[in-house]
Design a protein around this motif. Structure first.
Motif, PDB file in Angstrom:
ATOM      1  N   GLY A 148      -1.190   1.575  -0.584  1.00 32.09           N
ATOM      2  CA  GLY A 148      -2.165   1.718   0.461  1.00 32.09           C
ATOM      3  C   GLY A 148      -2.022   1.472   1.846  1.00 32.09           C
ATOM      4  O   GLY A 148      -2.519   1.091   2.807  1.00 32.09           O
ATOM      5  N   ALA A 153      -1.557   3.948   3.822  1.00 39.11           N
ATOM      6  CA  ALA A 153      -2.400   5.025   4.709  1.00 39.11           C
ATOM      7  C   ALA A 153      -3.822   4.423   5.093  1.00 39.11           C
ATOM      8  O   ALA A 153      -4.447   4.939   5.760  1.00 39.11           O
ATOM      9  N   GLY A 154      -3.932   3.193   4.967  1.00 37.21           N
ATOM     10  CA  GLY A 154      -5.071   2.552   5.559  1.00 37.21           C
ATOM     11  C   GLY A 154      -4.916   1.890   6.670  1.00 37.21           C
ATOM     12  O   GLY A 154      -3.912   2.116   7.421  1.00 37.21           O
ATOM     13  N   LEU A 162       2.899   4.566  -1.180  1.00 43.98           N
ATOM     14  CA  LEU A 162       2.146   5.324  -2.399  1.00 43.98           C
ATOM     15  C   LEU A 162       0.597   5.149  -1.995  1.00 43.98           C
ATOM     16  O   LEU A 162      -0.015   3.776  -1.869  1.00 43.98           O
ATOM     17  N   GLY A 168      -8.288   5.980   3.277  1.00 44.73           N
ATOM     18  CA  GLY A 168      -6.945   6.745   3.570  1.00 44.73           C
ATOM     19  C   GLY A 168      -6.867   7.833   4.418  1.00 44.73           C
ATOM     20  O   GLY A 168      -7.616   8.717   4.280  1.00 44.73           O
ATOM     21  N   ASP A 176      -2.370   7.179  -7.370  1.00 44.58           N
ATOM     22  CA  ASP A 176      -3.035   5.642  -7.692  1.00 44.58           C
ATOM     23  C   ASP A 176      -2.209   4.775  -8.244  1.00 44.58           C
ATOM     24  O   ASP A 176      -1.340   4.751  -8.953  1.00 44.58           O
ATOM     25  N   PHE A 226      -1.111  -3.164  -0.366  1.00 44.40           N
ATOM     26  CA  PHE A 226      -2.242  -3.126   0.409  1.00 44.40           C
ATOM     27  C   PHE A 226      -3.532  -2.501  -0.163  1.00 44.40           C
ATOM     28  O   PHE A 226      -4.718  -2.632   0.170  1.00 44.40           O
ATOM     29  N   THR A 263     -12.255  -2.077  -0.029  1.00 41.78           N
ATOM     30  CA  THR A 263     -12.109  -3.127   1.039  1.00 41.78           C
ATOM     31  C   THR A 263     -13.442  -3.650   1.871  1.00 41.78           C
ATOM     32  O   THR A 263     -13.697  -4.614   2.345  1.00 41.78           O
ATOM     33  N   ILE A 273      -1.453  -8.403  -0.869  1.00 43.52           N
ATOM     34  CA  ILE A 273      -2.503  -8.801   0.326  1.00 43.52           C
ATOM     35  C   ILE A 273      -3.734  -9.135  -0.214  1.00 43.52           C
ATOM     36  O   ILE A 273      -4.479  -8.243  -0.372  1.00 43.52           O
ATOM     37  N   TYR A 289     -16.776  -7.404  -3.555  1.00 42.09           N
ATOM     38  CA  TYR A 289     -15.536  -7.114  -3.024  1.00 42.09           C
ATOM     39  C   TYR A 289     -14.313  -8.405  -3.224  1.00 42.09           C
ATOM     40  O   TYR A 289     -13.232  -8.495  -3.632  1.00 42.09           O
ATOM     41  N   SER A 331      -5.573 -13.173   4.255  1.00 46.41           N
ATOM     42  CA  SER A 331      -5.616 -13.057   6.092  1.00 46.41           C
ATOM     43  C   SER A 331      -7.111 -13.270   6.527  1.00 46.41           C
ATOM     44  O   SER A 331      -8.080 -12.779   5.529  1.00 46.41           O
ATOM     45  N   ASN A 349     -10.197 -11.700   9.013  1.00 44.66           N
ATOM     46  CA  ASN A 349     -10.785 -10.483   9.309  1.00 44.66           C
ATOM     47  C   ASN A 349      -9.520  -9.837  10.614  1.00 44.66           C
ATOM     48  O   ASN A 349      -9.266 -10.675  11.382  1.00 44.66           O
TER      49      ASN A 349
END
Ligand code: NAD
Ligand code: TYD
Length: 337
Positions: free
Chosen positions: A8, A10-11, A33, A40, A60, A81, A85, A123, A149, A176, A178
């Protein structure tokens, strides 16, 4: 550590974390990946794309073959990650959340176990604890998620916990609060409201606008995750909370003030179903690893607004897709009033 797989990456937070690792550790190799869902974006990492210690793989986390192939190269750690979301999207269509946030996590755990990878960081989010009226959640607080979510994230967390208890898999969870900062997809409140205000469009506040979030600058989160990666203890959970708690309406007004726009742009709209009133984290445990968050929320928010002003091309490419989702969401919430 020599080689880390970031999933994750690229987020929003993942790309900030990849950049943090590549620029902080001159010897470290980082593999990213990412499935490249709507959230992304390879533009998030344009500046390090040519770095020989960084490699991107499109895929994926639910695809065991791809993850096993990467694990076969030899990895010191996986930091996960990858997730769906956005709470509003989870209300409209939960399926992808269950697939990625629970089943995808399961695949990663299986690979960690099979390839004997020495560190896995999941995460996660403060949202798994649900809403709290007074005081702050500690790592011992019960899990009570209220949205598809947060319940999917909680499902992932419980699987992670069970792999430690059952198989002794070396896993750690970070939860974490926000995040905000550069490269956040403009569906989350801060970048959404900044881009709306720049266009002189309304800022839709759910309910009375007084829901409270515990804001954390994204690089602060990256530093905390890195502390946990290097010095955290297997089987543990670490809360990572920002220093401030702010009502949504105050954020909206601060954005309008900084951009020199009128408060006439504020608009109260139908509340989000199951909307958590307040999040608040007790972060004393991660502070014992030598971490502390920034204390200047006003400056960090202003810097973020400046970043969006100066990176208009980045978000204008994305925002067109976002428009149809916003109007679909608004009408869906109205019919359920
Ligand atoms: P994001 O939506 O910006 O990015 C998610 C990334 O995961 C995207 O690049 C997407 O393409 C990728 N992805 C999604 N499904 C995938 C799959 N099946 N396989 C591989 N890649 C996939 O999210 P974010 O805000 O950067 O959040 C990252 C993580 O941090 C998530 O796990 C989220 O739950 C957690 N978190 C976020 C916040 C926040 O404020 N943004 C707060 C607490 C926790
Ligand atoms: P969001 O950024 O979606 O994050 P999360 O729901 O994961 O905390 O929302 C943050 C807060 O802002 C939350 O209380 C919902 C509120 N909000 C609005 O009032 N209007 C909006 O258009 C959005 C996207 C969020």
């Amino acid at each position: 550590m020599k080689k880390i797989l970031v999933t994750g990456g690229a987020g929003f937070i993942g790309s900030n974390f990849v950049r943090y690792l590549v620029t902080t550790y001159p010897e470290l190799e980082v593999v990213n990946l990412d499935k490249l869902t709507y959230a992304g974006n390879l533009d998030n990492l344009k500046d390090i794309n040519e770095n020989p210690r960084y490699r991107f793989i499109k895929g994926d986390i639910g695809n065991k073959n791809i993850v096993e192939k990467l694990a076969g190269e030899g990895l010191d750690a996986i930091v996960n990650f990858a997730a769906e979301t956005h709470v509003d999207r989870s209300i409209l269509d939960p399926e992808a959340f269950i697939k990625t946030d629970i089943m995808g996590t399961h695949i990663l755990l299986e690979v960690v176990r099979k390839f004997n990878i020495k560190r896995y960081i999941q995460i996660s989010t403060d949202e798994v604890y649900g809403s709290i009226a007074k005081g702050s959640f500690t790592e011992k607080s019960p899990i009570a998620p209220n949205s598809p979510y947060s319940s999917s994230k909680a499902g992932g967390d419980l699987l992670v916990r069970s792999y430690f208890k059952t198989y002794g898999t070396p896993v750690i969870i970070t939860r974490s609060s926000n995040n905000f900062g550069p490269y956040q997809y403009p569906e989350k409140i801060i970048p959404f409201f900044i881009t709306q205000a720049i266009y002189d469009q309304k800022l839709p506040l759910y309910g009375d606008g007084k829901n409270v979030r515990n804001w954390l600058q994204v690089v602060d989160n990256c530093r905390a995750i890195d502390a946990v990666l290097r010095r955290g203890k297997d089987g543990e959970v670490y809360n990572i909370g920002g220093a401030v708690e702010v009502e949504n309406i105050k954020i909206a007004k601060a954005i309008l003030r900084k951009l020199g726009k009128s408060t006439d742009l504020l608009k109260f709209v139908t509340d989000r179903p199951g909307h958590d009133r307040r999040y608040s984290l007790d972060s004393s445990k991660v502070k014992k690893l030598g971490w502390k968050p920034s204390l200047d929320f006003e400056k960090d928010l202003n810097d973020t607004i400046d970043w969006y002003i100066n990176h208009r091309k980045w978000w204008e490419k994305i925002i067109k897709k976002q428009k149809s989702f916003q109007s679909f969401k608004e009408s869906w919430y109205k019919t359920r009033q």
